[in-house]
Design a protein around this motif. Structure first.
Motif, short mmCIF file in Angstrom:
data_model
loop_
_atom_site.label_atom_id
_atom_site.label_comp_id
_atom_site.label_asym_id
_atom_site.label_seq_id
_atom_site.Cartn_x
_atom_site.Cartn_y
_atom_site.Cartn_z
N GLN A 21 1.48 -8.98 1.36
CA GLN A 21 1.73 -9.13 2.78
C GLN A 21 2.45 -7.65 3.05
O GLN A 21 3.27 -7.29 2.43
N SER A 22 2.42 -7.26 4.36
CA SER A 22 3.10 -6.27 4.80
C SER A 22 4.67 -6.42 4.77
O SER A 22 5.09 -7.57 5.01
N GLY A 23 5.24 -5.41 4.19
CA GLY A 23 6.60 -5.67 4.01
C GLY A 23 7.04 -6.01 2.34
O GLY A 23 8.08 -6.12 2.06
N GLY A 24 6.03 -6.27 1.77
CA GLY A 24 6.04 -6.87 0.32
C GLY A 24 6.07 -5.85 -0.63
O GLY A 24 6.10 -4.55 -0.39
N SER A 25 6.33 -6.07 -1.93
CA SER A 25 6.51 -5.06 -2.97
C SER A 25 5.55 -5.46 -4.32
O SER A 25 5.10 -6.52 -4.39
N ASN A 74 4.91 11.88 -1.72
CA ASN A 74 4.11 12.19 -0.57
C ASN A 74 5.12 11.87 0.56
O ASN A 74 5.94 10.69 0.24
N ASP A 75 5.16 12.49 1.57
CA ASP A 75 6.25 12.15 2.64
C ASP A 75 5.87 10.55 3.20
O ASP A 75 6.89 10.17 3.67
N SER A 76 4.69 10.09 3.07
CA SER A 76 4.31 8.76 3.71
C SER A 76 5.13 7.67 2.74
O SER A 76 4.98 6.40 3.37
N VAL A 77 5.42 8.07 1.35
CA VAL A 77 6.03 6.90 0.74
C VAL A 77 7.52 7.35 0.51
O VAL A 77 8.06 6.36 -0.20
N ALA A 78 8.06 8.46 0.77
CA ALA A 78 9.34 8.77 0.25
C ALA A 78 10.26 7.69 1.00
O ALA A 78 10.37 7.42 2.09
N ASN A 109 7.78 -0.85 -2.65
CA ASN A 109 8.55 -1.57 -1.74
C ASN A 109 8.20 -1.40 -0.09
O ASN A 109 7.71 -0.34 0.11
N ASN A 110 8.32 -2.51 0.61
CA ASN A 110 8.10 -2.25 2.08
C ASN A 110 6.68 -1.59 2.33
O ASN A 110 6.34 -0.93 3.23
N LEU A 111 5.79 -2.35 1.74
CA LEU A 111 4.26 -1.85 1.86
C LEU A 111 3.72 -2.15 3.03
O LEU A 111 4.15 -3.00 3.80
#
Length: 126
Positions: free
Chosen positions: A13-17, A64-68, A87-89
């Motif tokens: 789920q969103s926020g998971g790892s 990638n800036d989107s995952v930094a 983390n924080n997917l």
């Protein structure tokens, strides 16, 4: 001949790892190692890469800036493995994730990456 096998994908789920692993066989000395992803209907994009010098020097990483700040790439040269801690997917991270080996410098342009794993699916639900 380098061969790469990914593991660790799944649904969260969103926020998971999630933690992805890449096991390499063959000599990866002096090679860049990286993670790429491809979402449905989109091109393959670089996520993170790492370069460990053969003798001296510090490890270099690119994101990638989107995952930094959310993803961390690491490498265990002794065991020839690489991991991606995510983390924080977010739902936007949903894609097939590929492990790759290529040539320094470890930028994300696809032609410098010449060995690919088969990919592992990551699905993030909102």
């Amino acid at each position: 001949q380098v061969h790469l096998v990914e593991s660790g994908g799944g649904s969260v789920q969103s926020g998971g790892s999630l933690r992805l692993s890449c096991a390499a066989s063959g000599d990866t000395t002096g090679k860049c190692m990286g993670w790429f992803r491809q979402a449905p209907g989109k091109g393959r994009e670089g996520v993170a890469s790492i370069y460990t010098p053969y003798r001296v020097g510090s490890v270099s990483t690119f994101y990638n800036d989107s995952v930094a700040g959310r993803f961390t790439i690491s490498q265990d040269k002794a065991h020839n493995t690489m991991t991606l801690q995510m983390n924080n997917l977010e739902p936007e991270d949903t894609a097939i994730y590929f492990c790759a080996a290529g040539h320094a410098p470890c930028f994300f342009d696809l032609p410098r990456w010449d060995v690919w794993g088969q990919g592992t699916q990551v699905t993030v639900s909102s």
